[in-house]
Design a protein around this motif. Structure first.
Motif, PDB file in Angstrom:
ATOM      1  N   ARG A  57     -33.932 -37.670  66.366  1.00 14.97           N
ATOM      2  CA  ARG A  57     -34.642 -36.409  66.202  1.00 14.97           C
ATOM      3  C   ARG A  57     -34.859 -35.697  67.534  1.00 14.97           C
ATOM      4  O   ARG A  57     -34.606 -34.489  67.623  1.00 14.97           O
ATOM      5  CB  ARG A  57     -35.957 -36.656  65.446  1.00 14.97           C
ATOM      6  CG  ARG A  57     -35.699 -37.104  64.020  1.00 14.97           C
ATOM      7  CD  ARG A  57     -36.756 -38.042  63.453  1.00 14.97           C
ATOM      8  NE  ARG A  57     -36.244 -38.698  62.244  1.00 14.97           N
ATOM      9  CZ  ARG A  57     -35.507 -39.800  62.247  1.00 14.97           C
ATOM     10  NH1 ARG A  57     -35.228 -40.424  63.394  1.00 14.97           N
ATOM     11  NH2 ARG A  57     -35.056 -40.310  61.124  1.00 14.97           N
ATOM     12  N   PHE A  85     -41.528 -34.820  67.550  1.00 15.60           N
ATOM     13  CA  PHE A  85     -40.772 -35.279  66.382  1.00 15.60           C
ATOM     14  C   PHE A  85     -40.552 -36.790  66.398  1.00 15.60           C
ATOM     15  O   PHE A  85     -40.504 -37.417  65.339  1.00 15.60           O
ATOM     16  CB  PHE A  85     -39.441 -34.533  66.286  1.00 15.60           C
ATOM     17  CG  PHE A  85     -39.553 -33.212  65.577  1.00 15.60           C
ATOM     18  CD1 PHE A  85     -39.598 -33.167  64.193  1.00 15.60           C
ATOM     19  CD2 PHE A  85     -39.656 -32.038  66.288  1.00 15.60           C
ATOM     20  CE1 PHE A  85     -39.729 -31.962  63.527  1.00 15.60           C
ATOM     21  CE2 PHE A  85     -39.791 -30.817  65.633  1.00 15.60           C
ATOM     22  CZ  PHE A  85     -39.824 -30.780  64.240  1.00 15.60           C
ATOM     23  N   HIS A  89     -41.825 -39.305  63.503  1.00 15.86           N
ATOM     24  CA  HIS A  89     -40.936 -40.297  62.902  1.00 15.86           C
ATOM     25  C   HIS A  89     -41.578 -41.677  62.901  1.00 15.86           C
ATOM     26  O   HIS A  89     -41.567 -42.380  61.881  1.00 15.86           O
ATOM     27  CB  HIS A  89     -39.625 -40.320  63.681  1.00 15.86           C
ATOM     28  CG  HIS A  89     -38.692 -41.420  63.279  1.00 15.86           C
ATOM     29  ND1 HIS A  89     -38.276 -41.619  61.976  1.00 15.86           N
ATOM     30  CD2 HIS A  89     -38.089 -42.400  64.016  1.00 15.86           C
ATOM     31  CE1 HIS A  89     -37.467 -42.661  61.923  1.00 15.86           C
ATOM     32  NE2 HIS A  89     -37.340 -43.153  63.143  1.00 15.86           N
ATOM     33  N   VAL A 168     -42.888 -25.159  61.713  1.00 12.29           N
ATOM     34  CA  VAL A 168     -41.797 -26.094  61.437  1.00 12.29           C
ATOM     35  C   VAL A 168     -42.341 -27.521  61.306  1.00 12.29           C
ATOM     36  O   VAL A 168     -41.980 -28.258  60.376  1.00 12.29           O
ATOM     37  CB  VAL A 168     -40.727 -26.036  62.545  1.00 12.29           C
ATOM     38  CG1 VAL A 168     -39.731 -27.189  62.409  1.00 12.29           C
ATOM     39  CG2 VAL A 168     -39.983 -24.702  62.505  1.00 12.29           C
ATOM     40  N   HIS A 171     -44.431 -27.823  58.090  1.00 19.05           N
ATOM     41  CA  HIS A 171     -43.560 -27.872  56.913  1.00 19.05           C
ATOM     42  C   HIS A 171     -42.889 -29.239  56.794  1.00 19.05           C
ATOM     43  O   HIS A 171     -42.736 -29.769  55.686  1.00 19.05           O
ATOM     44  CB  HIS A 171     -42.509 -26.764  57.011  1.00 19.05           C
ATOM     45  CG  HIS A 171     -41.631 -26.657  55.805  1.00 19.05           C
ATOM     46  ND1 HIS A 171     -42.102 -26.304  54.552  1.00 19.05           N
ATOM     47  CD2 HIS A 171     -40.298 -26.867  55.645  1.00 19.05           C
ATOM     48  CE1 HIS A 171     -41.111 -26.295  53.688  1.00 19.05           C
ATOM     49  NE2 HIS A 171     -40.004 -26.640  54.315  1.00 19.05           N
ATOM     50  N   SER A 172     -42.502 -29.807  57.921  1.00 16.74           N
ATOM     51  CA  SER A 172     -41.874 -31.124  57.910  1.00 16.74           C
ATOM     52  C   SER A 172     -42.816 -32.180  57.337  1.00 16.74           C
ATOM     53  O   SER A 172     -42.407 -33.030  56.533  1.00 16.74           O
ATOM     54  CB  SER A 172     -41.455 -31.517  59.334  1.00 16.74           C
ATOM     55  OG  SER A 172     -40.483 -30.632  59.846  1.00 16.74           O
ATOM     56  N   THR A 176     -42.224 -33.969  53.575  1.00 17.28           N
ATOM     57  CA  THR A 176     -41.999 -35.411  53.601  1.00 17.28           C
ATOM     58  C   THR A 176     -43.034 -36.153  52.761  1.00 17.28           C
ATOM     59  O   THR A 176     -42.704 -37.101  52.028  1.00 17.28           O
ATOM     60  CB  THR A 176     -42.013 -35.943  55.044  1.00 17.28           C
ATOM     61  OG1 THR A 176     -41.065 -35.216  55.816  1.00 17.28           O
ATOM     62  CG2 THR A 176     -41.672 -37.422  55.088  1.00 17.28           C
ATOM     63  N   ARG A 204     -36.351 -34.547  50.174  1.00 18.90           N
ATOM     64  CA  ARG A 204     -37.664 -34.263  50.750  1.00 18.90           C
ATOM     65  C   ARG A 204     -38.113 -35.356  51.716  1.00 18.90           C
ATOM     66  O   ARG A 204     -38.771 -35.070  52.719  1.00 18.90           O
ATOM     67  CB  ARG A 204     -38.686 -34.083  49.623  1.00 18.90           C
ATOM     68  CG  ARG A 204     -38.456 -32.818  48.816  1.00 18.90           C
ATOM     69  CD  ARG A 204     -39.221 -32.800  47.519  1.00 18.90           C
ATOM     70  NE  ARG A 204     -38.820 -31.663  46.705  1.00 18.90           N
ATOM     71  CZ  ARG A 204     -38.972 -31.598  45.389  1.00 18.90           C
ATOM     72  NH1 ARG A 204     -39.514 -32.623  44.737  1.00 18.90           N
ATOM     73  NH2 ARG A 204     -38.587 -30.529  44.733  1.00 18.90           N
ATOM     74  N   THR A 208     -35.980 -32.744  55.983  1.00 16.35           N
ATOM     75  CA  THR A 208     -36.724 -31.733  56.742  1.00 16.35           C
ATOM     76  C   THR A 208     -37.201 -32.258  58.077  1.00 16.35           C
ATOM     77  O   THR A 208     -36.962 -31.652  59.121  1.00 16.35           O
ATOM     78  CB  THR A 208     -37.912 -31.224  55.906  1.00 16.35           C
ATOM     79  OG1 THR A 208     -37.439 -30.713  54.659  1.00 16.35           O
ATOM     80  CG2 THR A 208     -38.635 -30.109  56.647  1.00 16.35           C
ATOM     81  N   TYR A 209     -37.880 -33.404  58.074  1.00 12.09           N
ATOM     82  CA  TYR A 209     -38.452 -33.867  59.336  1.00 12.09           C
ATOM     83  C   TYR A 209     -37.421 -34.498  60.269  1.00 12.09           C
ATOM     84  O   TYR A 209     -37.610 -34.523  61.490  1.00 12.09           O
ATOM     85  CB  TYR A 209     -39.619 -34.821  59.070  1.00 12.09           C
ATOM     86  CG  TYR A 209     -39.316 -36.292  59.149  1.00 12.09           C
ATOM     87  CD1 TYR A 209     -39.404 -36.985  60.362  1.00 12.09           C
ATOM     88  CD2 TYR A 209     -38.952 -37.010  58.010  1.00 12.09           C
ATOM     89  CE1 TYR A 209     -39.129 -38.338  60.423  1.00 12.09           C
ATOM     90  CE2 TYR A 209     -38.682 -38.361  58.076  1.00 12.09           C
ATOM     91  CZ  TYR A 209     -38.783 -39.019  59.277  1.00 12.09           C
ATOM     92  OH  TYR A 209     -38.510 -40.361  59.351  1.00 12.09           O
ATOM     93  N   SER A 210     -36.324 -35.009  59.709  1.00  8.12           N
ATOM     94  CA  SER A 210     -35.346 -35.703  60.545  1.00  8.12           C
ATOM     95  C   SER A 210     -34.249 -34.795  61.076  1.00  8.12           C
ATOM     96  O   SER A 210     -33.732 -35.024  62.170  1.00  8.12           O
ATOM     97  CB  SER A 210     -34.689 -36.848  59.760  1.00  8.12           C
ATOM     98  OG  SER A 210     -35.599 -37.886  59.515  1.00  8.12           O
ATOM     99  N   GLY A 213     -35.830 -29.846  60.649  1.00  6.25           N
ATOM    100  CA  GLY A 213     -36.963 -29.547  61.513  1.00  6.25           C
ATOM    101  C   GLY A 213     -36.633 -29.614  62.994  1.00  6.25           C
ATOM    102  O   GLY A 213     -36.855 -28.640  63.725  1.00  6.25           O
TER     103      GLY A 213
END
Length: 358
Positions: A57, A85, A89, A168, A171-172, A176, A204, A208-210, A213
């Protein structure tokens, strides 16, 4: 997944990410000592949980930042966003292990398992020891989510840019958590585990987060336009599904000495994946369903269950899904007009999703 290549400047920034993480955890461990040895150990274990990852990430943040011409003046901000990020994670890994009741990660006791093991050694009963471990992991994950947001909120940037980056990150986290809740809902039978819903949950939990985002954050920091951000978001969605489907395959068919995680735990916990959704519609389901989700499932039974998932066609079906999502991600970046170097990198990453356990 392979490591995301980075440019010459970003090689230096990558080293700064590790240094920034080390400094952050060292400061937290030092401060936490005044609140007791257990709390100090919690932060030390959180640092250990963050160590040893591929830094996928953070590298996506840096790759997008460099590709869209991020300035030297904003390089320090790029490092902090990348760190944010990575902390996010680690937080999700800690929480995910509690949800899945896993006590091992990357071939060693995770934070929950380590705290629980120490409690057992101190004479605490099994259930209470597990509670101690899970409580520690939940708290550590919560602390890291807060720290992730703090890294971005403190950036010395124009208010609109900082706000966009916080959006961002927010939202991540939001998406998630929705994926994780759906995952548990399917696994305990609260919601019918239909294949389209399983795929939505898969997206989901990871995409997004990985992927979307971090790429979007690096691009925003470099001043990329809305069209580029839309492409990165769609690429991240496609890649996220391909990657998570690959993880589902590894969770059943992977080599434990490579993944560092039991290949029976997902089957024992009744984890609803695309493999299981496919198998439910086959003549093999009575045999598979008799073993799936059994808490006393042995390793031998787990291997038999994996064999049945392969014979019924579930494995090949999911492998084809991985090929499809990765192929669409590659086609997107090759025709999107992204900076050439970034497009090449993203295509290579997507190709690495294919055949991860072959």
């Amino acid at each position: 997944m392979t490591t995301v290549p980075v440019g010459e400047r970003n090689v230096g920034l990558s080293a700064e990410i590790d240094a920034r993480l080390n400094t952050f955890f060292a400061e937290r461990i030092a401060v936490s000592a005044q609140y007791g040895s257990d709390y100090e150990r919690l932060w030390a274990q959180a640092a250990a949980a963050s160590d040893g990852g591929k830094r996928i990430r953070p590298r996506f943040v840096l790759s997008a930042f460099e590709a869209f011409g991020g300035s030297d003046a904003d390089a320090a901000a790029a490092v902090d966003v990348a760190v944010a990020f990575e902390l996010l994670h680690t937080a999700f890994l800690l929480h995910d292990d509690v949800i899945d009741r896993d006590t091992v990660r990357r071939g060693r006791l995770n934070l929950s398992g380590s705290f629980a093991s120490d409690a057992v050694a101190a004479g605490v009963s099994g259930d209470r020891a597990r509670l101690w471990g899970e409580a520690a992991a939940i708290l550590a994950g919560d602390l890291l989510i807060h720290s992730s947001q703090s890294f971005v909120a403190r950036l010395d940037l124009a208010a609109d840019v900082r706000g966009a980056l916080l959006d961002v990150l927010d939202h991540s986290i939001l998406v998630t958590a929705a994926g994780e809740l759906a995952d548990v809902s399917f696994s305990i039978g609260m919601t019918e585990a239909r294949l389209p819903d399983i795929l939505a949950m898969t997206e989901r939990k990871t995409a997004t987060y990985s992927f979307a985002g971090p790429l979007s954050a690096g691009a925003i920091l470099a001043g990329a336009d809305g069209d580029a951000l839309a492409v990165l978001a769609e690429y991240g969605r496609l890649l996220g599904v391909a990657f998570q489907l690959g993880d589902d395959l590894l969770g059943v068919f992977g080599a434990e000495d490579v993944t560092g995680k039991s290949v029976v735990s997902d089957l024992r916990e009744g984890k609803e994946t695309s493999l299981i959704a496919y198998a439910r519609a086959t003549a093999w389901w009575p045999e598979i369903g008799a073993l799936f989700g059994r808490r006393d499932l042995t390793d031998t039974e787990g291997r038999s269950l994996a064999d049945a998932l392969e014979v019924c066609g579930a494995r090949s079906f999911v492998e084809n899904l991985v090929d499809d999502y990765a192929g669409r991600a590659i086609a997107l970046v090759e025709t999107s007009g992204l900076p050439a170097a970034l497009g090449d990198e993203l295509a290579r990453v997507a190709r690495s999703c294919v055949g991860r356990i072959s």
